[in-house]
Every structure is written in C-alpha cells, then in structure tokens.
Scaffold this motif. Structure first.
Motif, PDB file in Angstrom:
ATOM      1  N   SER B  58       0.840  -1.200   0.000  1.00 42.75           N
ATOM      2  CA  SER B  58       0.000   0.000   0.000  1.00 42.75           C
ATOM      3  C   SER B  58       0.874   1.249   0.000  1.00 42.75           C
ATOM      4  CB  SER B  58      -0.952  -0.029   1.191  1.00 42.75           C
ATOM      5  OG  SER B  58      -0.459   0.760   2.213  1.00 42.75           O
ATOM      6  N   GLY B  59       0.427   2.270  -0.714  1.00 41.52           N
ATOM      7  CA  GLY B  59       1.196   3.503  -0.831  1.00 41.52           C
ATOM      8  C   GLY B  59       2.193   3.479  -1.967  1.00 41.52           C
ATOM      9  N   CYS B  60       2.176   2.406  -2.786  1.00 39.47           N
ATOM     10  CA  CYS B  60       3.184   2.320  -3.838  1.00 39.47           C
ATOM     11  C   CYS B  60       2.751   3.044  -5.098  1.00 39.47           C
ATOM     12  CB  CYS B  60       3.495   0.872  -4.158  1.00 39.47           C
ATOM     13  SG  CYS B  60       2.090   0.017  -4.869  1.00 39.47           S
ATOM     14  N   LYS B  62      -0.457   2.529  -6.846  1.00 43.28           N
ATOM     15  CA  LYS B  62      -1.383   1.828  -7.733  1.00 43.28           C
ATOM     16  C   LYS B  62      -2.584   2.710  -8.059  1.00 43.28           C
ATOM     17  CE  LYS B  62      -2.151  -1.369  -4.653  1.00 43.28           C
ATOM     18  NZ  LYS B  62      -1.354  -0.991  -3.480  1.00 43.28           N
ATOM     19  N   SER B  63      -3.203   3.222  -7.005  1.00 42.07           N
ATOM     20  CA  SER B  63      -4.392   4.052  -7.231  1.00 42.07           C
ATOM     21  C   SER B  63      -4.027   5.291  -8.024  1.00 42.07           C
ATOM     22  CB  SER B  63      -5.006   4.482  -5.902  1.00 42.07           C
ATOM     23  OG  SER B  63      -5.331   3.366  -5.137  1.00 42.07           O
ATOM     24  N   THR B  64      -2.880   5.863  -7.689  1.00 37.28           N
ATOM     25  CA  THR B  64      -2.453   7.071  -8.386  1.00 37.28           C
ATOM     26  C   THR B  64      -2.338   6.812  -9.887  1.00 37.28           C
ATOM     27  OG1 THR B  64      -1.269   7.778  -6.423  1.00 37.28           O
ATOM     28  CG2 THR B  64      -0.635   8.799  -8.496  1.00 37.28           C
ATOM     29  N   PHE B  65      -1.733   5.700 -10.245  1.00 35.71           N
ATOM     30  CA  PHE B  65      -1.585   5.393 -11.665  1.00 35.71           C
ATOM     31  C   PHE B  65      -2.958   5.122 -12.295  1.00 35.71           C
ATOM     32  CE2 PHE B  65      -0.715   2.437 -15.212  1.00 35.71           C
ATOM     33  CZ  PHE B  65      -0.051   3.347 -16.016  1.00 35.71           C
TER      34      PHE B  65
END
Ligand code: ADP
Ligand code: MG
Lengths: 462, 271, 459
Positions: B58-60, B62-65
C-alpha cells in the motif's frame, strides 16, 4: 467597618485559614513516633477546605444581611413613629422622610431645621444601623470561627478533603449551568404570565385571528377591548422574512457553492471572511443603511419603471434583512456542502459528469436536508429581527400583499408598545408580551425543526 | 532511473507475443503531489479486452496510476501529471480531448461502494441521462435493466427499483456501482480495490462478475489481494515505491517472477 | 438504433453501440460545457454580489460619517466682561458648616451664575469680527450652538479668576451652520425653507472666508453626552460610558458563568436525557430573538425586582443572559477540540477528574474561550432591541457615573440620533457614531482573530 475593610479582613481570613489547614495537615504527615503517614489528600486540599468553610458561610451571611437589613430597619423606624405623624403621611412623604433621616444620621445634614420626630428617628436609625452592623459582624465572626474550628479539627490523614473540595467545585459548576435553564424558564414563565394578564382584557381568538391592529383608539373599559388583531403584524413579519429569504437564498447558496467547489483557496480565504463581516454588523447599522441608502435607492429605482415604491416598505426592510442573513446561509451551507463525502463527487465525475452537473445532481440533493435546516435557521433570524424593521418597514400595521407598501411586524409592535410610558397594567403594554410569546414559539419551532434536520444530516455522513 | 529502465526492458519481454490491439498505454508517466513525486515514470501497455491487475504494497502508487488513466487526478488540486497516456493512440491529456468524453469511455469503480443517495433506477440512469444517450423512457428502462443484468443484480432488485441505492448491502452496492459504470457502455473499466470493503461472499460474487465482463471490456483492477489477482486477471503488474517493477502474464508472475522484489512480495515477505 | 439490447458477446454489435454512444456524448458536449460556464459564472456573481453589499454598506456609512468628525467651529476672542459677569465670590465650605448647608449655598451661587447672560460675551466677541452683529443679536446668536454658553459658564465656575481676562476659544458653530458649510442643504432653496436667515448665511460665508469658521476635529462628539437643546454639541460620551458599563457586566457575569456551565456540560455532566435537554435548550436559547430577552428584562428585572429603568445594570444583566449561550457554545467546542489523550494522560498519572480538567484541559482551552467570549461581547455591544424595552431609549443628557444611573448605549444612541428631526445634520453624525461603534466591534473581532491565529493548535 467599611465594606473595603471587611473584604480585606475576609481575604486575610481566607489566607489564614488556608495556611492553618495546610500546616496542620502537613504536621500529620509524620505521626508521634516519627513515622511517615500517608494522607488521603494533599495538604493544599485540606487548606482549601478549611478556607472554604471559614469564609464562604460568613460571606453568605454578609450578602443576605446587606439585602435584608435596610428594609427591616425602615420597618422598625416606621413602627415607632407617633400615630399623629403617621396619619398624615402619603407614600411619597414617607420616602422623603426616610431620605431626610438618612441624611441626618449620616452627618450630611439638612439645609433646613429638622423636626423633632425626624431627629429622634435619625438617632434611632444610627443606633439600629450600628447595632445591625455589629450583629452582622458578630454573626459572621462566629460563623467564621466555627467553620475554622470544626473544619480544622476534622483534619485527619483519612479525611477525603480533595473529594469534598471537588464536590464543592462540582456543585458550583452545576449552579452555573442552571442559569441557562433558569433563563429559559424565566422567559417562558414571565412571558406566559404577562400574556395571561393580557388575555384577561382581550379574547385570545380576537388576538390571534383578528385582522385589524389599531389598539390606540380605546374606550377605557376593561371589557371588549378591540383592535388587537395580530394577523396584520404576523403577515408583515412573514412577508418581510420571505423577501429576505428571496434575496439571501440565491446569493448565499450560490456563493457557498462557488466558494466550496470552485474558488481557488486564495479567493476563498479572502472572500469568506469579508462576507462573514456581514454577520457581525449590528442590526441598527443595517436599519440605518436601509433608511438612508437602500430605501431611497429602491424608491427612485421603482420610479424609473413607473412603480410606486415607498422608501420605507416591506421591500426595503426585506432586501436589507436579506443582506444580513446572506452569511448565515452561505457559511452554514458551505459547511454542509463540504460535508458531502468526496466519494459521491468522485462517483459522479468518474462517470463523466461535469462539475456543475455533479453539484446540481449529486451534491446538492445530498446536502438538501442540511441546507433546508440552514434556511430555517436563517428564517427564524429574519422573523425575530427588530431594528431593521423598526427603521425601514414603515410601521403601518395593515394587511397588504403589496411589498412596496409600508407594513409593520410583531417585533416593531413590541418595541412601539413598550417604549414611552411603561404601564404594565394596560392591555396596550401587555400585548407586547403576548406578541413576544407568539414570536418565541414560532422561532422555537423553526429552530427545533432546523436543529433536528441538521443533526440527522450530520449523522448520515458520520 | 535504473528501475524504470529495468521495467521497460521487462515490458519488452512480456510483449513478445502480443495478444491483440493495444487499448491504452502509458509513457513515462510521473505524478507529483505538490512537491513529492508519487510515480517515477511509468511505461505500460494495456491490451484490449484483457484483465490486468495492479498489485503492490500500500502507498506504492497503484491508485495514483489508475487515476491517471481517466484523469481523475485532475480533481485533486495538488496533483500534477506529466508524460503521456494514450487511449486508442490518442493522448488523453491533449487539450483537444474532452475529459467528459474520456470518462464516458473509461469508467471507474471505487474502493468504497458509493451509490448516490437516489433510487436504484436513478443511480443507473444517471450516466445515460447526463450524456444524452437515450431518448425515451422505454429506452432508459432497457438500459437500466440490461446494465443491472450484466452486473448480476437484476434479479435481486427488479422489484424495488425505486428503493434507495444506499439501502442495499455492501456487495450489492458495489455491483450497483459497476452497473452504473456499465450503463454508459465504457470501453475500459477501472476498479480500485473493488472488494476491499466487502465480505468474502460478496467478494466472490464480484469476482464472478469480473469474469463475466471479461472479453467485452478492458478491465484494470487494483487489488491488495494476490489470490484475487491470480484468480481474475490475465496480466499482473507489480508496483513498488512508485515504480512499475514487473508486468507479465499472471501465471508467469506468480510462478516465475523475474524480479527479486516481486518474488519477495508475492511470497509474503513484505507488503 | 436501439442501444441497449446488444449481446455483449457480439463484438461488432458492441463496437457499433459504443460508436453510437460516443457520437451522442460528443453531441451533448457543447451544451453541457456552456451550462458549466454559466453555473460557475452564477457562483462568481453571487460572491461578487455579497462582496458588493459589504462594499456599498461601508462606503455609504463612511462617506456620510467621516466628514462629521470635523465640525464647523468659530475661533473667537472672548472677553470675560466683569460688567456682564456680576457674581459673588465662589463659596467655600466654612469650618463647622454642615455639608447640607454648604451644598445649599453653593447651589445658590450656581443659580446666580446660571442667570448671567453668557450669550452677551459671545455676542460681543462676534461683533468684533462682524460689526453689524450687535444690531441683529438674534441672527448672530444662530451662528454659535447654544451649548457653548454653558461651556463658558463652566469655565467661570471652575476658575472665577478668569473674569476680566480675554481668551481665544474655539466655539462650536450651530448645527445649521455646519450643514450650510458642508453643503448638506440645497443652497438654492427658497428663503422660507432655509434653516438660517439670509443674513446669518451671508455671515457664515463671510466668516469662512475670514478663517474664523473652520472645520475642526470634533472633540464634542467624544467628550459630550447627548444634547437636544444644543444639537451641535451632542456627543457619545454618555452612550459610551453606558456601553462600557454593560460590557463590563457581561464580561464579569456571562463569561465566568458561561465557561463554568460549558466545563460542567462538557466534562462532568453524565451523558443522559437531561444533559441532552440542556444542550437543546442552550442551542435554542442562542437562537431566541434578542427582543425576547428585552421582554424578559422588562418583566423580571424592572417589574419584579424593581430595578431602575434605563440603567446600565439592567442592560448588562439582559445582555449577559443573551450572551451566555454564545459563550457556552464557544467554550464547549473549544473543549471538544482538545484531544482526549490529554485528559487520559492526566488521569493516568493519578489526577482526579477535577484536577485533570482544571490543571490540564482548561489552560489549553483559554485562547479558544477568550476568542469566543470576545466575539460574544462584540455581539452584545451592537445589540439594540432589548435595550429599547428596558427604557434605554429615553434621552439622557449626562454621563452616567454608576450602573444604576440613567444611561443610553452606543447602538441606542444611533437609534435616537437617526430619528432626530434635523436630518441634514444628524445623518452624518449618526454615521459617525456608527463608525465609532463599528471600529470598536472590528477591533474586538480583530483581537479575537489574532488570539485564534496566535495560539492555534498548539497540541
Ligand atoms: N491526494 C493525495 N495528496 C497527497 N499525496 C497523496 C495523495 N494520494 C496519494 N498520495 C501519496 O501518493 C503515494 C501513492 O498513493 P496511492 O496511489 O494511493 O497508493 P496505493 O493505492 O498503491 O496504496 C502515497 O505515498 C500517498 O501518500
Ligand atoms: Mg489505493
């Protein structure tokens, strides 16, 4: 002993008692054999407790005495006046007499020759005052001494001084909280009481459903008072509040939407406080603004369209009141709109909705209950507002649907009926309380409904 | 940057046998939240009608991309995106492309089910009505029904289309959100941890649904659950600290990871 | 073509359907974006309107009020003519004389003084600058406001040795002179509708030219109490004092009571129905119209407790009750914002509940409490309606020296002045009074904001 000295002595006593309690409890920390003893409460609490019992009851006596003594002494003096003199005295004579003997006994003197009975009474007054004062001092001293002695005696390692002191604090706090409740009770009881006295003169049906307000032209009888019909006032109030909402809702709501959804944070941080300035301006200032600027403007504005708008009219008062409540609507709505969860906005934007579509179709419907609550709160403000309408509504209590005409409201009438000669026995004055009670009930209902709606709304998104 | 190069090389590896038309692709996509860089240059190709899963601690990013793919990052004030994202070879950050149109083509389902506080019917009808996709009430009824059917929700709600969408269970709500996205016939559907708020039974129903949708839509699914990635996806991309470490066929990734970090992650050594 | 009935497995049909949809989306775009623009514009308009209201309000008040701080004033050489001021020595209290007797004697002397024609002094001084003034004393005396003879009398009463000397003094011009100079009356109005005679008007213009009449900063506005006989010297001192006393009462009554109630409700009260009821009650009390508090004051304090009418003490009590809920609500929200960890930390080291509240929580809450209290006081300062109902709207010509004296308050003074018949003069003076009131309120608010910024979130 003067009050100042007395206060000084009490303060000194406070310090002394505190010190005594402190020392004694400190001594207890080692017992006779030199062993350490654990106190239940720290010495400061013992000190505070002793100080409390020493000073507070004595001070209570002081307050009570101050309140009661003058009346009692006056009664005693009057009681000993010779029959012959008493007989010829009216109420105001009595007041003059009492003032004269006060001057005599205080050494201020009289500019004319005092009567023998006045001299005698003045002497008695000084004696009684001295005695009363001495009695009070004695009582205070003995109470203080008793308090000091017994509470000092009580000091013991196991004494729960802290708990007792905390109970005292708590009782004091509860007493303070009860003031707000007492205020509400006071409002309800006093207004209800006076309103009942009013309804002894005027039939409630005539008051609540009467359509003429004209209480000046009265024959002085107690029966069949007419002209106390509230409806013109109620209508004026409602009409002005509606105009105010008509001004404030679009401006306030759209401003809130723009500030919370569109405005760059820099614009928001400047514009928001400026708009909120409107909420802090005293209503008398709005009233003056309405009278001097808005009224004449509306009037000449209307004239260019051939409309006959009075400078002081429901419209003038309503528009200015609308300006006043803009910040209520905008800041409450702003709060409520920002509480709509981001996920709902994302859901809509993610489907390809534009921002305004998202606001109109998702955010506003979701925020609607809260916004309705805000509007109700603003409406209750508008209904209870006084100074704007006193200055700008024109004070003409007639039933008219034309907002360009002068009207009157409940608040204006309350002010009109209660300024000037205050004669609380006539229906002309008492009607203010009946109006006030009605106003109170209306605003209370609006507030309760609004608070319930807003609370429900908050829970929904918690 | 070293990792970026590595991942691009791997991309080459995995694309040895292209499985079809490229639907979306990212070139050197970086995302900044204010000063801090959350994505360090992502390159990726997403093929038409395949299911691709993003995994990673988490925090890597994924959602941002994922949010870059339909420009949902635009709605975050501090976010700034650089690089290129192509949809059918057209740059979606190009000013000539309308974001409204983009989002109609690339739909999104969120982590927490977020039905609108409206009726079930209105939830589905929301998108078609906005975009003017239907003309008559009957057409709308059909769109609602077919969307709900495809989301496997029709049988459960057909008798209470007027009931509020928020009254459904969590799993039903999430399927309602999927149906809502389907109703505008998107080409790509992005799902950000669609099952993380759901119980196991609801999760398996959604997974079945994803399986159903496979073939008609290009699906991009973020998940923190590796079994789920293994079950539903054709390909899997592993993200770490804002970098795409590895992208490959799902069974390859899980049986034969090329990168040490990927192996550590899928064997549960961190994350 | 129907768009919904495609078999999802039929790839070409699906593609066709998507194309159709894209077309329709594209068709809708122009209209939707236009709508978006319009919507945003409406929002901007609304904000602009609200800001414009603020601007118009302030501009209107300030443009009217600022000139009133400078008032037409005559600078004259007054000769304290011993032939006019015929008066005995100022009495001194003799040894052994009772206070009452001395007061009697002094009052008699004051009475003699009051009968002296101080207007004569002014008239003589005027005659030095306008020779024909002596022939038209009526017209001449319209130049100087009537209160100035009292000012001269006070000078003599204070220091009788002034008699026989000459003194250069600034005397306030009559209100109508001020109006004439500032152009607040139409100079072309017919003679019959002018407030000053043609002769006086001519003199005014002449004196302005000679530099005898100038607009000088009006200390009268701040130093004097209200006046009806000498409108030009009506001032705010009485109202200011009344307001000050009331604010002190609010400060020492509403603030401690409110803070104590809030502490009890937030920290000690058991969470039950009764506490709920109290909470609802306080919220409602905060929204009760202020005029209802006035009714409460009239019936409880005036009617039952027989407290005096128009007294700051009653006003202070009424305003305290009105401010109480504001203080309670502000304090409670401050207390709520203090993290529970601070309480549990205190309790954890063995402090009692009372100790934890008074030693640990309260000190952190002080900035918030101060802010809330200041805002409450500012609100009370501007309140008018309840004061009208306890008799504070009556005219009071002196500065109150105790809270039991008759008094007005700043907002009530504004109310009284706006109703004055000499509109041309009092429109500006009322605006000036509003500027004073607003300045005080804005200062209080600025102080509150400063406090909030300065001590914000220290934990
Ligand atoms: N709105 C935001 N503002 C600032 N930083 C953010 C925001 N959203 C995410 N981030 C940061 O970007 C990084 C990637 O976050 P995210 O994409 O949500 O990770 P994931 O979905 O893989 O858990 C994280 O370090 C996070 O703190
Ligand atoms: Mg995430």
């Amino acid at each position: 002993m003067s009050n100042l000295m007395l206060a000084g002595v009490l303060l000194m006593l406070l310090a002394l008692a505190y010190q005594l309690g402190l020392t004694r409890s400190r001594k207890l920390t080692t017992d006779l054999s030199g062993q350490k003893v654990r106190l239940h409460s720290r010495p400061v609490y013992h000190g505070a407790l002793v100080a409390f019992w020493t000073v507070v009851p004595a001070f209570g006596v002081f307050l009570l005495w101050r309140f009661i003594q003058p009346g009692v002494i006056n009664q005693m003096i009057i009681a000993q006046l010779p029959e012959a003199i008493m007989a010829g005295m009216t109420d105001s004579d009595m007041r003059v007499f009492l003032r004269r003997i006060t001057h005599l006994s205080s050494g201020f003197g009289l500019s004319d020759q005092p009567q023998p009975h006045e001299l005698q009474a003045a002497e008695l007054l000084s004696v009684l005052q001295v005695r009363g004062h001495a009695l009070m001092l004695a009582l205070m001293a003995s109470l203080a001494a008793a308090g000091l002695y017994f509470s000092w005696q009580q000091i013991h390692p196991d004494l729960r001084a802290r708990n007792q002191m905390e109970r005292v604090v708590k009782v004091a706090l509860i007493a303070c909280s009860s003031v707000a409740i007492l205020t509400t009770i006071g409002i309800v009881l006093s207004m209800f009481g006076e309103a009942m006295r009013f309804f002894a003169f005027v039939n409630p049906m005539d008051f609540f459903f009467g359509t003429t307000w004209n209480p000046r032209f009265q024959t002085a009888g107690t029966e069949g008072q007419t002209g106390f019909g509230m409806l013109p006032l109620l209508w004026g109030t409602v009409m002005i509040a509606l105009i105010a909402l008509l001004v404030a809702i679009p401006v306030g709501l759209m401003a809130a939407i723009y500030m919370s959804e569109y405005a760059p944070s820099r614009v928001r941080s400047v514009a928001k406080p400026i708009i909120e300035v409107l909420a802090g301006i005293p209503t008398i200032v709005y009233g003056f603004f309405a009278l001097i600027t808005v009224g004449p403007f509306l009037s000449s504005f209307g004239a260019t369209f051939g409309l006959d708008i009075r400078a002081t009219s429901a419209l003038t008062a309503g528009v200015v009141m609308g300006i006043m409540i803009i910040p209520f609507i905008s800041s409450l709505s702003d709060d409520i709109i920002t509480q709509v969860p981001r996920s709902l906005r994302d859901g809509s934007l993610g489907l390809g909705a534009t921002q305004s579509e998202t606001i109109r179709k998702v955010v506003l419907p979701a925020a609607l209950p809260g916004i309705v609550g805000a509007i109700l709160l603003a409406a209750s403000r508008a209904i209870g507002e006084t100074m704007i309408v006193v200055l700008a509504a024109g004070n003409s209590p007639v039933l008219t649907a034309n907002p360009f005409e002068a009207v009157s409201t409940m608040t204006v009438t309350i002010v009109n009926q209660l300024t000037g000669d205050l004669d609380f026995a006539s229906p002309q004055s008492l009607v203010a309380f009946a109006l006030g009670l009605t106003l109170f009930v209306i605003t209370l209902l609006l507030n309760v409904i609004a608070l319930v709606i807003v609370r429900k709304y908050r829970e929904q998104y918690e | 940057m070293k990792t970026v190069k590595l991942s691009s090389e791997r991309l080459g590896v995995s694309n040895k046998q292209p499985s079809g038309k490229i639907k979306m692709s990212a070139r050197d996509v970086k995302v900044f939240y204010g000063e801090s860089e959350a994505l360090h240059g992502i390159d990726m190709d997403i093929y038409e009608n395949e299911v691709i899963a993003f995994i990673g601690p988490s925090g890597c990013g994924k959602s941002t991309f994922l949010r870059c793919l339909n420009r949902m990052n635009d709605t975050i004030d501090v976010a700034k995106v650089t690089g290129q994202v192509l949809l059918d070879e057209q740059d979606i950050y190009d000013p000539s492309l309308d974001v409204v149109q983009l989002r109609a083509r690339v739909g999104m389902v969120f982590q927490k089910p977020n039905p609108f506080p409206k009726s079930i019917y209105e939830n589905i009808a929301y998108g078609p009505r906005l975009h003017g996709l239907v003309e008559t009430r009957r057409e709308m009824d059909e769109v609602v029904e077919s969307s709900l059917r495809r989301a496997g929700l029709w049988e459960e709600v057909k008798d209470r289309l007027d009931a509020p969408g928020t009254g459904l269970s969590g799993g039903q709500q999430q399927r309602l959100c999927i149906a809502r996205a389907i109703a505008v016939s998107p080409e790509v559907i992005l799902m950000d941890e669609p099952c993380s708020a759901l119980d196991p039974i609801a999760t398996s129903i959604i997974e079945e649904l994803i399986d159903e949708l496979k073939g008609s839509y290009t699906l991009v699914i973020v998940t923190h659950n590796m079994q789920q990635a293994a079950r539903v996806s054709d390909k899997t991309a592993f993200f770490h600290l804002g970098n795409l470490i590895e992208l490959n066929k799902t069974d390859e990734i899980f049986t034969n990871p090329q990168d040490k970090k990927t192996e550590d992650y899928i064997t549960g050594r961190f994350g | 073509m129907k768009i919904s009935t495609v078999n999802p497995q039929d790839k070409t049909a699906l593609a066709q359907q998507r194309d159709l949809m894209q077309q329709r989306v594209a068709q809708s775009l122009a209209k939707r974006h236009a709508k978006e623009k319009r919507f945003k514009l409406t929002g901007q308009l609304a904000v602009g309107t609200a800001l414009a209201f603020v601007a118009i309000l302030f501009i209107s008040i300030f443009s009217k009020g600022l000139p009133a701080f400078w008032q037409a004033t005559l600078t004259l050489d007054i000769y304290f003519d011993p032939d006019i001021i015929l008066i005995d020595e100022k009495p001194v209290q003799a040894a052994g004389e009772s206070d009452a007797t001395f007061q009697e004697r002094y009052q008699a002397w004051q009475m003699d003084l009051a009968f002296i024609n101080f207007n004569g002094l002014i008239l003589n001084a005027l005659a030095e600058v306008i020779p024909e003034a002596a022939a038209h004393p009526r017209d001449a005396m319209r130049l100087v406001t009537s209160g100035e003879r009292i000012a001269l009398r006070n000078l003599v009463e204070e220091d009788p040795s002034i008699i026989g000397s000459r003194k250069r003094l600034n005397l306030l011009a009559d209100a109508n002179v001020d109006v004439w100079i500032k152009g607040n009356i139409d100079r072309d109005l017919a003679d019959s509708r002018q407030q000053l005679s043609a002769r006086t008007r001519g003199w005014v213009d002449q004196l302005v030219e000679q530099g005898v009449i100038k607009n000088r900063f009006s200390t009268a506005l701040f130093m004097n109490a209200d006046s009806r006989s000498s409108l030009a010297s009506a001032g705010l001192a009485g109202a200011f004092m009344g307001s000050l006393m009331m604010m002190l009462i609010v400060m020492f009554l509403a603030v401690p009571l409110g803070v104590a109630s809030a502490i009890y409700l937030e920290e000690f009260a058991p969470k039950n129905k009764l506490t709920d009821l109290i909470e609802v009650n306080i919220n409602n009390l905060a929204a009760v119209p202020s005029i209802v508090f006035g009714l409460l004051g009239a019936s409880v304090f005036i009617l039952w407790f027989k407290l005096p009418l128009s007294a700051p003490v009653v006003g202070g009590l009424v305003l305290s009750l009105m401010t109480l809920p504001t203080v309670i609500i502000a304090t409670r929200s401050t207390l709520k914002a203090i993290p529970p960890s601070i309480r549990s930390a205190a309790l954890g080291i063995g402090a009692s509940k009372v100790q934890s509240v008074f030693h640990h929580v309260l000190p952190l809450a002080i900035p918030g409490i101060l802010t809330g209290s200041i805002l409450g006081i500012a609100q009370a300062l501007g309140e008018t309606a309840p004061l009208l109902l306890i008799g504070m709207s009556s005219f009071v010509a002196s500065v109150p020296s105790s809270p039991f004296d008759q008094s007005t308050a700043l907002p009530v003074q504004i109310y009284l002045w706006q109703g004055n018949e000499l509109r041309n003069f009092f429109e500006a003076r009322t605006s000036a009074a509003i500027i004073v009131l607003l300045t005080m309120m804005i200062s209080l608010n600025a102080l509150a904001i400063w406090l909030r910024r300065h001590f914000e979130n220290r934990w």
